[in-house]
Motif scaffolding. Structure first.
Motif, PDB file in Angstrom:
ATOM      1  N   HIS A 109     -11.446   9.666  40.221  1.00 36.89           N
ATOM      2  CA  HIS A 109     -11.480   8.278  39.633  1.00 36.89           C
ATOM      3  C   HIS A 109     -12.869   7.732  39.304  1.00 36.89           C
ATOM      4  CE1 HIS A 109     -12.044   7.618  43.901  1.00 36.89           C
ATOM      5  NE2 HIS A 109     -12.528   6.296  43.606  1.00 36.89           N
ATOM      6  N   ASP A 137      -2.510   4.342  38.878  1.00 37.06           N
ATOM      7  CA  ASP A 137      -3.694   5.237  38.552  1.00 37.06           C
ATOM      8  C   ASP A 137      -4.260   5.960  39.827  1.00 37.06           C
ATOM      9  OD1 ASP A 137      -3.599   4.506  36.052  1.00 37.06           O
ATOM     10  OD2 ASP A 137      -5.628   3.507  35.789  1.00 37.06           O
ATOM     11  N   GLN A 138      -4.272   5.114  40.959  1.00 38.12           N
ATOM     12  CA  GLN A 138      -4.712   5.791  42.016  1.00 38.12           C
ATOM     13  C   GLN A 138      -4.159   7.189  42.541  1.00 38.12           C
ATOM     14  OE1 GLN A 138      -4.114   3.798  46.020  1.00 38.12           O
ATOM     15  NE2 GLN A 138      -2.528   2.455  44.915  1.00 38.12           N
ATOM     16  N   TYR A 143      -5.006   9.911  39.768  1.00 37.64           N
ATOM     17  CA  TYR A 143      -6.176  10.435  39.690  1.00 37.64           C
ATOM     18  C   TYR A 143      -5.963  11.536  40.874  1.00 37.64           C
ATOM     19  CZ  TYR A 143      -8.648   7.479  36.796  1.00 37.64           C
ATOM     20  OH  TYR A 143      -9.287   6.585  35.921  1.00 37.64           O
ATOM     21  N   LYS A 144      -5.585  11.402  42.011  1.00 37.22           N
ATOM     22  CA  LYS A 144      -5.362  12.268  43.167  1.00 37.22           C
ATOM     23  C   LYS A 144      -4.601  13.529  42.814  1.00 37.22           C
ATOM     24  CE  LYS A 144      -3.699  12.424  48.020  1.00 37.22           C
ATOM     25  NZ  LYS A 144      -3.029  11.773  49.075  1.00 37.22           N
TER      26      LYS A 144
END
Length: 435
Positions: free
Chosen positions: A357, A391-392, A395-396
């Motif tokens: 991110h 999103d978090q 991304y991971k």
């Protein structure tokens, strides 16, 4: 006849995607009889895309329908250069033995395992040796490849080990290990040296159009203002730049950004000279660089105002002084929105679950973070693959995933060179030969 497989440590299904695509090339139908993933958010993404919720903890899986092939991207932390490298001394390291347990019980025809490159050298090679020996005790013949995603149409420097095995038969492969370019600069040189017209994709090829979908990822005004202190209004100068205090080269530092207070050109020159010279052997062999005296600093930075420069930098907190009157940089808090701006004409650094991110790009002279979709493309996921809605987690998940085209090519190569072994699954021999 369909080939039945299981997908262990499945993540969001990257290995499965590559496996199924390779099988489709040969006209082989597939059926997943079990998927397993302990991370609930990754399991959500898996369900969105494959219509099934993976089982949880592999330790609790004891009964599986008969299957022909095992896929497993088993956890890499114990073997990673970035981890503590405890290997089989780490409880997570023993997860490999769950794979061994399932192979021993069900005896599938073959398998593909994926892990980080650190597995090769971990514990001076003893960890990988143990894995291969344990597989061979189960009558699997094993080969492994070390491959870089950047050689498979994926603009990312991602080196991973792929271990393939067949029950009772030595697998034939034409693919060979290739570490690829070590960084984006070497990659660009390599591309320029090619005499044919074939070039691999670069970061610019995976970017989304600069429209509403990318607006939320544009860097904040405050961060952009900091960056402009270094590059002015030409943000394309940020291509390939890393934000870090401990190195020189193509980097931007906290004192250049004015993180703890604006610095004069002389103060910036002092700090840049200090980090560039303090690791030189003439000052010692300290890993992070030796603290230097004023006399030592004057050998590479001779300025009549050096005392005033040092005093100012000490006051602002960019420099530390000990009782022996020696000096060292004080690393600033570089947890900015972006820690690395990718070069659009080269490849990305390796995606990781913790930093995806904070990778950036400058598009149309606007600095922004890369989007989850762009992360997906950097791993070779098709655009119809649905990202996690938050999103978090997206991304991971992409940082943790495999590069789909590499898996596809490894399985394709295995099938192409071992067709007799897989003959019962092939529709016809004519259909199988695609090249």
């Amino acid at each position: 006849m369909e080939i039945k497989f299981i997908d262990l440590f499945a993540g969001i299904g990257g290995i499965r995607l590559g496996f199924e695509k390779a099988m489709q090339t040969f006209g082989i139908e597939t059926k997943c009889v079990l998927s397993s993933e302990i991370d609930s958010k990754a399991a959500e993404t898996y369900k969105i895309n494959f219509g099934e919720t993976p089982s949880g903890d592999i330790h609790e899986i004891h009964e599986i329908d008969e299957f022909d092939f095992l896929l497993a991207g088993f956890p890499c932390q114990p073997f990673s250069y970035a981890g503590k490298q405890k290997g089989f001394g780490d409880t997570r390291g023993t997860l490999f033995f769950e794979i061994e347990r399932i192979l021993e019980k069900y005896r599938p025809k073959g398998f593909l395992l994926e892990n980080v490159r650190g597995l090769v050298s971990h514990d001076k090679g003893r960890t990988l040796k143990t894995i291969i020996e344990n597989l061979e005790k189960l009558n699997y013949r094993v080969k492994y490849l070390i491959l870089n995603s950047s050689n498979f149409g994926v603009p990312q420097n991602r080196v991973r080990i792929y271990i393939v095995g067949l029950l009772g038969e030595e697998p034939e492969l034409t693919l060979q290990s290739d570490f690829g370019s070590s960084d984006s600069h070497q990659y660009k040189k390599q591309q320029l040296s090619l005499f044919d017209n074939v070039t691999n994709p670069t970061v610019k090829d995976i970017l989304e159009d600069n429209n509403e979908s990318t607006q939320k990822y544009i860097c904040s005004n405050s961060f952009t203002d900091m960056l402009s202190k270094v590059v002015g209004n030409d943000f394309e100068k940020l291509h390939g730049v890393r934000l870090i205090d401990y190195r020189g080269g193509n980097s931007i530092h906290s004192w250049e950004l004015g993180l703890k207070g604006d610095c004069t050109p002389e103060e910036i020159d002092f700090m840049n000279a200090l980090i560039a010279n303090r690791r030189k052997k003439i000052f010692g062999t300290h890993q992070d660089g030796k603290r230097l005296s004023i006399e030592q600093i004057k050998t590479f930075f001779d300025n009549p105002n050096i005392d005033e420069i040092v005093a100012s930098l000490l006051k602002k907190g960019y420099l530390s002084e000990d009782s022996n009157k020696t000096y060292n940089p004080v690393a600033g808090n570089m947890s900015f929105e972006v820690f690395k701006f990718l070069d659009p004409d080269s490849i990305s650094i390796t995606l990781t679950s913790s930093d995806c991110h904070r990778l950036g790009i400058v598009q149309d002279n606007v600095p922004r973070r890369i989007t989850p979709r762009e992360c997906a493309r950097l791993q070779g996921f098709p655009d119809d693959f649905i990202c996690h809605p938050e999103d978090q987690f997206a991304y991971k998940q992409f940082g943790n995933s495999v590069s789909v085209p590499v898996v596809e090519e490894v399985i394709y190569d295995l099938l192409m060179n071992n067709q007799k072994f897989f003959e019962e699954y092939l529709p016809t021999q004519e259909k199988a030969i695609t090249q």
